[in-house]
Scaffold this motif. Sequence first.
Motif, PDB file in Angstrom:
ATOM      1  N   SER A  14      66.312  67.697   1.621  1.00  0.00           N
ATOM      2  CA  SER A  14      65.692  66.518   2.263  1.00  0.00           C
ATOM      3  C   SER A  14      66.076  66.401   3.868  1.00  0.00           C
ATOM      4  CB  SER A  14      66.097  65.190   1.722  1.00  0.00           C
ATOM      5  OG  SER A  14      65.604  65.361   0.446  1.00  0.00           O
ATOM      6  N   TRP A  15      67.510  66.832   3.818  1.00  0.00           N
ATOM      7  CA  TRP A  15      67.806  66.688   5.441  1.00  0.00           C
ATOM      8  C   TRP A  15      67.338  67.875   6.145  1.00  0.00           C
ATOM      9  CZ3 TRP A  15      73.335  69.074   6.823  1.00  0.00           C
ATOM     10  CH2 TRP A  15      73.610  68.672   8.262  1.00  0.00           C
ATOM     11  N   PHE A  16      67.177  69.179   5.631  1.00  0.00           N
ATOM     12  CA  PHE A  16      66.559  70.192   6.354  1.00  0.00           C
ATOM     13  C   PHE A  16      65.222  69.876   6.547  1.00  0.00           C
ATOM     14  CE2 PHE A  16      70.426  72.345   6.006  1.00  0.00           C
ATOM     15  CZ  PHE A  16      70.128  73.181   7.245  1.00  0.00           C
ATOM     16  N   VAL A 123      65.428  77.603  14.484  1.00  0.00           N
ATOM     17  CA  VAL A 123      66.968  77.552  14.461  1.00  0.00           C
ATOM     18  C   VAL A 123      67.305  77.002  12.939  1.00  0.00           C
ATOM     19  CG1 VAL A 123      68.993  76.339  15.263  1.00  0.00           C
ATOM     20  CG2 VAL A 123      67.142  77.238  16.610  1.00  0.00           C
ATOM     21  N   PRO A 124      66.608  75.820  12.654  1.00  0.00           N
ATOM     22  CA  PRO A 124      66.974  75.153  11.345  1.00  0.00           C
ATOM     23  C   PRO A 124      66.753  76.266  10.114  1.00  0.00           C
ATOM     24  CG  PRO A 124      65.452  73.839  12.091  1.00  0.00           C
ATOM     25  CD  PRO A 124      65.899  74.817  13.036  1.00  0.00           C
ATOM     26  N   VAL A 125      65.684  77.068  10.143  1.00  0.00           N
ATOM     27  CA  VAL A 125      65.127  77.836   9.107  1.00  0.00           C
ATOM     28  C   VAL A 125      66.112  79.242   9.352  1.00  0.00           C
ATOM     29  CG1 VAL A 125      63.169  79.482   8.670  1.00  0.00           C
ATOM     30  CG2 VAL A 125      62.592  77.408   9.802  1.00  0.00           C
ATOM     31  N   VAL A 126      66.726  79.640  10.303  1.00  0.00           N
ATOM     32  CA  VAL A 126      67.543  80.723   9.945  1.00  0.00           C
ATOM     33  C   VAL A 126      68.951  79.930   9.543  1.00  0.00           C
ATOM     34  CG1 VAL A 126      68.982  82.213  11.581  1.00  0.00           C
ATOM     35  CG2 VAL A 126      66.510  81.844  11.968  1.00  0.00           C
ATOM     36  N   LEU A 127      69.493  78.962  10.044  1.00  0.00           N
ATOM     37  CA  LEU A 127      70.467  78.416   9.266  1.00  0.00           C
ATOM     38  C   LEU A 127      70.447  78.143   7.925  1.00  0.00           C
ATOM     39  CD1 LEU A 127      71.422  75.468  12.069  1.00  0.00           C
ATOM     40  CD2 LEU A 127      72.886  77.613  11.542  1.00  0.00           C
TER      41      LEU A 127
END
Length: 140
Positions: A14-16, A123-127
């Motif tokens: 949910s955060w992501f 960025v969040p996809v890669v993280l």
Amino acid sequence: MLWIKTLHIVFITSWFAGLFYLPRIFVNLADVKDVATTERLLMMARKLYRFTTILMIPALILGLVLWLYYRIGMGPGNGWMHAKLLLVVLTIGYHHACGSLLKKFENGLNKRSHVFYRWFNEVPVVLLLVIVALVIIKPF
């Protein structure tokens, strides 16, 4: 322990989801010209950032419980956990960077183009990809 893992995964997901969508709003904010649309997008971004922050807190607390109480990832041969924790810290930094960018949009101080935000959005996809790979594969 399985309930804690389950809730941890749900809150992380949910955060992501919020971290995936908020920069998409920034893409539109950087590109839009009319005031009414800007105000609507700012309202959406504010609400999403607040909600995403609320989701981050139990995700991190549950992760700490798994790590410190259940000792998941502790001991020798768990170098993957150190890498994961570093990426979690970077994710928290990304979250706060989103808050800082939101304030710039609110104050009319954004200097970046929609192209920047399209890249920033990745960025969040890669993280998340690397974090999940570390947890599942445990390469070191």
